[in-house]
Design an enzyme around this catalytic site. Structure first.
Site, PDB file in Angstrom:
ATOM      1  CE  LYS A  93     -50.584  10.307  -7.426  1.00  0.00           C
ATOM      2  NZ  LYS A  93     -50.219   9.022  -7.983  1.00  0.00           N
ATOM      3  CB  ALA A 133     -39.157  14.540 -13.690  1.00  0.00           C
ATOM      4  N   GLY A 186     -44.662  20.075  -8.884  1.00  0.00           N
ATOM      5  CA  GLY A 186     -43.281  20.090  -8.385  1.00  0.00           C
ATOM      6  C   GLY A 186     -42.463  18.920  -8.898  1.00  0.00           C
ATOM      7  CB  CYS A 187     -43.168  15.299  -9.066  1.00  0.00           C
ATOM      8  SG  CYS A 187     -43.352  15.095  -7.282  1.00  0.00           S
ATOM      9  CB  THR A 188     -44.086  17.800 -13.808  1.00  0.00           C
ATOM     10  OG1 THR A 188     -45.104  16.809 -13.597  1.00  0.00           O
ATOM     11  CG2 THR A 188     -43.870  18.006 -15.298  1.00  0.00           C
TER      12      THR A 188
END
Length: 152
Positions: free
Chosen positions: A40, A50, A45-47
């Site tokens: 998401k 990315a 974690g995704c930030t």
């Protein structure tokens, strides 16, 4: 169970963060693809993942690869996410999780979260690396190592 090394990458078409159609057939055969499936936009974690791909983006392009992030978030969410963190690569909106299912990316954490998985697809469209880990930090180094091996 994820796709395996040597499998042919499935064909797919999704919209990117700008509403443009991304057809995998337009890219396979031209350059390796690094597809990272993440849960998401804007989650910690995704930030981190990315931004790590962003920070290493030049290493990927120097190896001739195209980096593509895929999650179930909308085009608008991806557009904001890419803008907020100056992400130089394509984000694809897999809002129905069709591509996630094609690549057999399994859910994680007691089947509650979409999985975090990275694929390296070689120029011929074959899977040359699969890495599955909810930890965001190792995906970049594993993908770069796999791309380096393709050059041999």
């Amino acid at each position: 169970m994820s796709l395996s090394i040597g499998d042919t990458a499935p064909h797919f078409i999704l919209n990117d963060q700008d509403g443009n159609k991304f057809d995998s057939k337009d890219h396979i055969g031209k350059k390796p693809l690094v597809l990272f499936f993440y849960p998401k936009d804007y989650t910690p974690g995704c930030t981190k993942e990315a931004c790590s791909f962003r920070d290493s983006y030049e290493e990927f392009t120097d190896r001739g690869a195209e980096v593509i992030g895929i999650s179930a978030d909308s085009e608008a969410s991806h557009r904001k996410f890419a803008s907020s963190y100056k992400l130089p690569f394509i984000l694809l909106a897999d809002t129905q999780n069709k591509v996630r299912r094609l690549f057999r990316v399994e859910k994680a954490l007691f089947n509650l979260l979409p999985g975090r998985e990275t694929y390296v697809i070689d120029k011929e469209g074959k899977v040359s690396m699969v890495f599955n880990s909810m930890g965001a930090s190792q995906h970049i180094s594993k993908a770069l190592k796999a791309l380096k091996a393709l050059k041999k």
